[in-house]
Every structure is written in C-alpha cells, then in structure tokens.
Design an enzyme around this catalytic site. Structure first.
Site, PDB file in Angstrom:
ATOM      1  N   ASP A  77       0.807  -1.226   0.000  1.00 57.94           N
ATOM      2  CA  ASP A  77       0.000   0.000   0.000  1.00 57.94           C
ATOM      3  C   ASP A  77       0.839   1.275   0.000  1.00 57.94           C
ATOM      4  O   ASP A  77       0.487   2.261  -0.662  1.00 57.94           O
ATOM      5  CB  ASP A  77      -1.027  -0.003   1.143  1.00 57.94           C
ATOM      6  CG  ASP A  77      -0.388  -0.181   2.503  1.00 57.94           C
ATOM      7  OD1 ASP A  77       0.786  -0.605   2.572  1.00 57.94           O
ATOM      8  OD2 ASP A  77      -1.054   0.109   3.516  1.00 57.94           O
ATOM      9  N   ARG A 129       0.567  -6.981   9.351  1.00 55.07           N
ATOM     10  CA  ARG A 129       0.229  -5.607   9.757  1.00 55.07           C
ATOM     11  C   ARG A 129      -1.179  -5.609  10.337  1.00 55.07           C
ATOM     12  O   ARG A 129      -1.403  -6.262  11.334  1.00 55.07           O
ATOM     13  CB  ARG A 129       0.356  -4.663   8.565  1.00 55.07           C
ATOM     14  CG  ARG A 129       0.780  -3.266   8.978  1.00 55.07           C
ATOM     15  CD  ARG A 129       0.900  -2.359   7.797  1.00 55.07           C
ATOM     16  NE  ARG A 129       2.095  -2.579   7.016  1.00 55.07           N
ATOM     17  CZ  ARG A 129       3.279  -2.030   7.287  1.00 55.07           C
ATOM     18  NH1 ARG A 129       3.413  -1.241   8.309  1.00 55.07           N
ATOM     19  NH2 ARG A 129       4.326  -2.262   6.533  1.00 55.07           N
ATOM     20  N   THR A 181       3.337  -8.108  -1.629  1.00 56.12           N
ATOM     21  CA  THR A 181       3.437  -8.020  -0.166  1.00 56.12           C
ATOM     22  C   THR A 181       2.931  -9.324   0.429  1.00 56.12           C
ATOM     23  O   THR A 181       1.969  -9.903  -0.084  1.00 56.12           O
ATOM     24  CB  THR A 181       2.617  -6.845   0.427  1.00 56.12           C
ATOM     25  OG1 THR A 181       2.460  -7.037   1.837  1.00 56.12           O
ATOM     26  CG2 THR A 181       1.231  -6.721  -0.180  1.00 56.12           C
ATOM     27  N   ASP A 220       1.378  -9.547   3.098  1.00 59.28           N
ATOM     28  CA  ASP A 220       0.220  -9.263   3.963  1.00 59.28           C
ATOM     29  C   ASP A 220      -1.136  -9.575   3.329  1.00 59.28           C
ATOM     30  O   ASP A 220      -2.114  -9.761   4.046  1.00 59.28           O
ATOM     31  CB  ASP A 220       0.233  -7.788   4.394  1.00 59.28           C
ATOM     32  CG  ASP A 220       1.462  -7.429   5.201  1.00 59.28           C
ATOM     33  OD1 ASP A 220       2.101  -8.346   5.752  1.00 59.28           O
ATOM     34  OD2 ASP A 220       1.785  -6.225   5.283  1.00 59.28           O
ATOM     35  N   ASP A 239      -3.021  -7.469   1.969  1.00 55.96           N
ATOM     36  CA  ASP A 239      -3.901  -6.421   2.496  1.00 55.96           C
ATOM     37  C   ASP A 239      -4.277  -5.380   1.447  1.00 55.96           C
ATOM     38  O   ASP A 239      -4.669  -4.270   1.789  1.00 55.96           O
ATOM     39  CB  ASP A 239      -3.241  -5.743   3.710  1.00 55.96           C
ATOM     40  CG  ASP A 239      -1.905  -5.112   3.373  1.00 55.96           C
ATOM     41  OD1 ASP A 239      -1.375  -5.344   2.263  1.00 55.96           O
ATOM     42  OD2 ASP A 239      -1.369  -4.379   4.219  1.00 55.96           O
TER      43      ASP A 239
END
Ligand code: F6P
Length: 324
Positions: free
Chosen positions: A109, A177, A131, A133, A135
């Site tokens: 992000d 995260r 990533t 994550d 996310d």
C-alpha cells in the site's frame, strides 16, 4: 518521452517490505518488456533509487536464474520522505533525464500511495501487488502471500510437535500488519484451536475458559495464532499459563515469513502480473494497479484500490470453528 506505441523506456522497482515472488515479477517485466521491443531499467532500492538516480539497464541475463530466489535483486526500502513533493520532483526529473516513459512499481500500500502521487504529477505508473500481507484491495491475492503462508504452516506444524510432547499451548504471532489473512489461513491449514486478528479480537476471559475445558478434555496441546500488533504475546503467554493452568509459550515468527524461495503459485502469479503490466503499457493504459480476481487479470486506478476495503477472509474464519 517517446511516442507511445514506439520503443519505450520502462523502469521497474520493488518497494516496501520484500516479498517472495518479487524476483519472478521483475523477471517477467524485463522479459516481456524486452520481447515487446522496449528498453527496461531496474531502479535500485525502491523510490530511494529514483531519487538518487540509481538505474541499471536490464538485459535477459540480468534476470536469469532469479525465479527461485527470495528477496528482490533490485533491493527495496521504505521512504516516508516520498510524501514530499520536492522529493518526488527529484525522482521525476531523474526519470525524465534518462528518458524513462513509464514506471512499474512492485509493492504494497505504501508503494501504491507513492505510485498514485506520481500519477497525479502526470507520470505514467503501473502497480503490481507484492506483499506477504494480502492487504491490498483489487486482487484476490498479492505476490508473496502464499509463500509466507506455507512458511507459517511449516513452522506451526513443528510447534505442534513440541507443544504436544510437553503438553503445552503454543501462541504463534504472524505478520500481516492490520490484516488477519495470514493468521486465518495458517490457522485453518494447521487446525489451530484459536485465531485472533483485528477483526476477531482477543477476549481473554473466553480464551482462558476455553483452554481450561480443552485441557480438561485431555488434549495435550493447543495452537493459538495471533496477528502482530495486537498485544505483547510474551505477556499473554505468561497470563495464559497462570490463569488456565495450560503452560503456554509464545513464538514470534517475524522476518522468517518474508524470506525463502517463492512457491510455484507465487512464481506464476508474478509472471502473469509482470507480463500483464507490459500488455497494459503497450495499450497505453497507466495509472492503474494490476490484480487477479476470479483467476482473471484485472486493473483498477490506484485511487480506487487505495480507497476500497480489502475484503476479509470471514468465510474461512467461520470454517475454522465448523471444522473443530
Ligand atoms: O508489509 C510487510 C510487513 O512484513 C508487515 O507484515 C510488517 O508489519 C512490516 O512489513 C514490517 O516492516 P519492516 O520491514 O519495516 O520492519
């Protein structure tokens, strides 16, 4: 800048936390770019390399034998200063000096926020989600997620062995995260007894009560998976031991989750996304982030991706209790 449709100069960088599969993504951008007749330049250490003017001309050879390598051959960095206009102006000026027409930014992000800011300055950018994550909105999976998931599953299986031998409860902290996808999918894959994420917060009294019941039923071990940034897991392990009578040990998996050779799934996803980035550039489409949704390549403007909510894995979370 070159006339769009002719031979273009394309820069590629990796930024933010590294993720397994970034190398196959770089390789795909370079090879598909060269195969389309373009020149491709690698930028060292993310946006920092743009600001410092650290570019390297890439050849087929520069990306040979990197498919299986973890990390990123281009290096990566976090650069909070990229929020400042003057810093970005330096980056754009360096790209213009070299005649770069378009940038491919691989990251999460933070990388997308930088890419959106460059887009607003009129510089053409394409984003590739890289990533562990998972996310980011606008894609079912990010590059690196599956490899990290497999690393976590391998670690939890090992922790289950020792927990069972010692009749202990194992509290395992995963990265992600604010996103619980790694914890939920790893918990599901390992039959974890409890999963704690931002969406499914820690309820200590219930957790301790359930652990007491679990132990009284003669179970020799229990696995609790928890996303990072929720609580101090070492303190929580002590409290569990004290109050539930189930000896608990905490393990923070940490950066080991970011390393290692990418899985076949991540390599293929990276290859598809890298090649698709070049397809989009050839069609004159920029200012967008690439994703894979329902097995198809898609693209969405950065602005949209950054403002959307990343759909959670609620259905999978519910599956955990159904399968217990
Ligand atoms: O975004 C990837 C990630 O590994 C997160 O899971 C974690 O919170 C963060 O990066 C750690 O960042 P750093 O490498 O800057 O310590």
């Amino acid at each position: 800048m070159a006339i769009w449709g002719g031979i273009l100069k394309i820069a590629v960088l990796t930024s933010g936390g590294d993720a397994p599969g970034m190398n196959p993504a770089i390789r795909a951008v370079v090879r598909a770019g060269l195969n389309s007749g373009h020149e491709v330049y690698g930028v060292m250490d993310g946006y920092q390399g743009l600001v410092n003017g650290n570019f390297e001309k890439m050849t087929r050879k520069s990306v040979s034998e990197i498919l299986q390598k973890g990390g990123t051959i281009l290096g990566t960095a976090r650069l909070p200063e990229f929020k400042e206009l003057s810093v970005r102006e330096q980056a754009v000026s360096n790209m213009k000096k070299l005649g770069i027409d378009c940038l491919v930014a691989i990251g999460g992000d933070g990388t997308y926020r930088g890419a959106q800011a460059l887009t607003e300055m009129g510089f053409p950018v394409i984003g590739i989600p890289g990533t562990i994550d998972n996310d980011l909105a606008g894609t079912d999976y990010t590059i690196g997620f599956h490899t990290a998931l497999n690393t976590i599953v391998d670690a939890i299986d090992k922790l289950r062995d020792t927990a069972s031998s010692h009749q202990r409860c194992s509290l395992v902290e995963t990265m992600g995260r604010d996103c619980g996808d790694l914890a939920v999918m790893a918990g599901l894959s390992c039959g974890a007894e409890f999963i704690i994420t931002k969406d499914h917060p820690l309820d200590k009294p219930t957790l301790i009560e359930k652990l007491k019941v679990h132990k009284s039923e003669g179970r020799r071990n229990a696995i609790i998976v928890i996303t990072e940034n929720i609580t101090n897991v070492h303190d929580l392990a002590e409290e569990i031991t004290e109050k539930s009578g189930f000896a608990c040990r905490a393990t923070v998996l940490g950066y080991v989750q970011r390393g290692g050779s990418p899985t076949a799934q991540d390599r293929i996803l990276a290859g598809r996304m890298g090649a698709y980035a070049i397809d989009l550039i050839n069609r004159g489409i920029t200012g967008v982030a690439i994703g894979e949704m329902n097995s198809k390549m898609i693209y969405l403007p950065f602005k949209e991706v950054l403002s959307m909510n990343n759909e959670s894995t609620e259905e999978l979370y519910q599956l955990v209790s159904k399968l217990q």
